[in-house]
Design an enzyme around this catalytic site. Structure first.
Site, PDB file in Angstrom:
ATOM      1  N   LYS A  42      10.287   1.353   4.284  1.00 32.48           N
ATOM      2  CA  LYS A  42       9.358   0.858   5.302  1.00 32.48           C
ATOM      3  C   LYS A  42       9.834  -0.483   5.881  1.00 32.48           C
ATOM      4  CE  LYS A  42       5.318   3.224   3.289  1.00 32.48           C
ATOM      5  NZ  LYS A  42       3.941   3.039   2.737  1.00 32.48           N
ATOM      6  N   HIS A 101       7.953   5.040   1.152  1.00 35.18           N
ATOM      7  CA  HIS A 101       7.104   6.224   1.241  1.00 35.18           C
ATOM      8  C   HIS A 101       7.810   7.364   0.535  1.00 35.18           C
ATOM      9  CE1 HIS A 101       4.724   9.553   2.893  1.00 35.18           C
ATOM     10  NE2 HIS A 101       5.882  10.175   3.001  1.00 35.18           N
ATOM     11  N   TYR A 103       1.237   9.829   9.965  1.00 31.26           N
ATOM     12  CA  TYR A 103       0.134   9.498   9.051  1.00 31.26           C
ATOM     13  C   TYR A 103      -1.197  10.119   9.496  1.00 31.26           C
ATOM     14  CZ  TYR A 103       2.745   6.215   6.098  1.00 31.26           C
ATOM     15  OH  TYR A 103       3.619   5.653   5.186  1.00 31.26           O
ATOM     16  N   ASN A 119       4.168  -1.651   1.095  1.00 29.57           N
ATOM     17  CA  ASN A 119       4.621  -1.296  -0.254  1.00 29.57           C
ATOM     18  C   ASN A 119       6.021  -0.674  -0.271  1.00 29.57           C
ATOM     19  OD1 ASN A 119       3.866   1.083   0.877  1.00 29.57           O
ATOM     20  ND2 ASN A 119       2.336   1.631  -0.660  1.00 29.57           N
ATOM     21  N   GLU A 136       7.148  16.829   6.310  1.00 29.27           N
ATOM     22  CA  GLU A 136       7.646  15.478   6.597  1.00 29.27           C
ATOM     23  C   GLU A 136       9.146  15.475   6.877  1.00 29.27           C
ATOM     24  OE1 GLU A 136       4.228  13.070   4.024  1.00 29.27           O
ATOM     25  OE2 GLU A 136       6.315  12.984   3.371  1.00 29.27           O
TER      26      GLU A 136
HETATM   27  P1  IDP Z   1       1.267   6.810  -0.907  1.00 29.61           P
HETATM   28  O1  IDP Z   1       2.182   6.137   0.096  1.00 29.61           O
HETATM   29  O2  IDP Z   1       1.460   6.259  -2.294  1.00 29.61           O
HETATM   30  O3  IDP Z   1       1.340   8.310  -0.853  1.00 29.61           O
HETATM   31  P2  IDP Z   1      -1.276   7.005   0.515  1.00 29.61           P
HETATM   32  O4  IDP Z   1      -2.616   6.997  -0.125  1.00 29.61           O
HETATM   33  O5  IDP Z   1      -0.771   8.320   1.054  1.00 29.61           O
HETATM   34  O6  IDP Z   1      -0.238   6.380  -0.527  1.00 29.61           O
HETATM   35  O7  IDP Z   1      -1.307   5.930   1.689  1.00 29.61           O
HETATM   36  C1  IDP Z   1      -0.274   5.875   2.645  1.00 29.61           C
HETATM   37  C2  IDP Z   1       0.076   4.425   2.870  1.00 29.61           C
HETATM   38  O8  IDP Z   1      -1.026   3.746   3.488  1.00 29.61           O
HETATM   39  C3  IDP Z   1       0.356   3.601   1.610  1.00 29.61           C
HETATM   40  O9  IDP Z   1       1.660   3.763   1.113  1.00 29.61           O
HETATM   41  C4  IDP Z   1       0.102   2.186   2.097  1.00 29.61           C
HETATM   42  O10 IDP Z   1       1.194   1.710   2.877  1.00 29.61           O
HETATM   43  C5  IDP Z   1      -1.099   2.407   3.022  1.00 29.61           C
HETATM   44  N1  IDP Z   1      -2.394   2.244   2.331  1.00 29.61           N
HETATM   45  C6  IDP Z   1      -2.962   3.106   1.447  1.00 29.61           C
HETATM   46  N2  IDP Z   1      -4.168   2.652   1.030  1.00 29.61           N
HETATM   47  C7  IDP Z   1      -4.357   1.473   1.679  1.00 29.61           C
HETATM   48  C8  IDP Z   1      -5.436   0.498   1.674  1.00 29.61           C
HETATM   49  O11 IDP Z   1      -6.464   0.665   1.000  1.00 29.61           O
HETATM   50  N3  IDP Z   1      -5.267  -0.587   2.474  1.00 29.61           N
HETATM   51  C9  IDP Z   1      -4.151  -0.781   3.248  1.00 29.61           C
HETATM   52  N4  IDP Z   1      -3.136   0.107   3.279  1.00 29.61           N
HETATM   53  C10 IDP Z   1      -3.236   1.209   2.501  1.00 29.61           C
HETATM   54 MG    MG Z   2       0.784   9.627   0.648  1.00 27.17          MG
END
Ligand code: IDP
Ligand code: MG
Length: 143
Positions: free
Chosen positions: A11, A117, A51, A114, A128
């Site tokens: 990312k 992905h 997304y 984070n 994807e």
């Molecule tokens: P993942 O990337 O671990 O699969 P997901 O729940 O699919 O997690 O969420 C996609 C992305 O959205 C996360 O990697 C993060 O960048 C962002 N995200 C998820 N939950 C939150 C939140 O509560 N606040 C802000 N960003 C979030």
């Molecule tokens: Mg996810």
């Protein structure tokens, strides 16, 4: 165990902080092979499409802004149980909950930023991968 393919993204926070090689090394040293890779800068439409599953979530707008804030590296990883192995190497979504030694624990800036992905299941991996790569862009693995 079966050989799988999964989509990985480094990312914008990872690319911005020069972590591309560091992240790729984690995959390669854990038996996952890069069979397709490119650096791109997502448009708003592309990020929203990728997304789409999260479009009703409160963080959707912010997530799209962040994912379009700079270039990303999209790659296809192949290997035994690549989907779950990649998720393991990445660590939990929230870096505060990620296990020691995972990419997110070591490098994530925040829950949103984070660093990586990874697809979460075979169906999402297929969708994807096809979102970013045509079959001819994926090489035959050497492993
Ligand atoms: P993942 O990337 O671990 O699969 P997901 O729940 O699919 O997690 O969420 C996609 C992305 O959205 C996360 O990697 C993060 O960048 C962002 N995200 C998820 N939950 C939150 C939140 O509560 N606040 C802000 N960003 C979030
Ligand atoms: Mg996810």
């Amino acid at each position: 165990m079966a050989k799988e393919r999964t989509l990985s993204i480094i990312k914008p926070d990872g690319v911005r902080r020069n972590l591309v090689g560091t992240v790729v090394n984690r995959f390669e040293s854990n038996g996952l092979q890069v069979i397709g890779m490119k650096m791109i800068h997502l448009s708003q439409k592309e990020a929203e499409g990728f997304y789409a599953v999260h479009k009703e979530r409160p963080f959707f707008g912010s997530l799209v802004d962040y994912m379009t804030s700079g270039p990303i590296v999209v790659q296809v990883l192949e290997g035994e149980s690549a989907i779950s192995k990649n998720r393991e190497i990445m660590g939990a979504t929230n870096p505060e909950q990620a296990a020691e030694g995972t990419i997110r624990k070591e490098f994530a800036v925040s829950l949103e930023q984070n660093t990586v992905h990874g697809s979460d299941a075979p169906e999402t991996a297929a969708t994807e991968i096809a979102y970013f790569f045509s079959e001819t862009e994926l090489v035959n693995p050497v492993l």
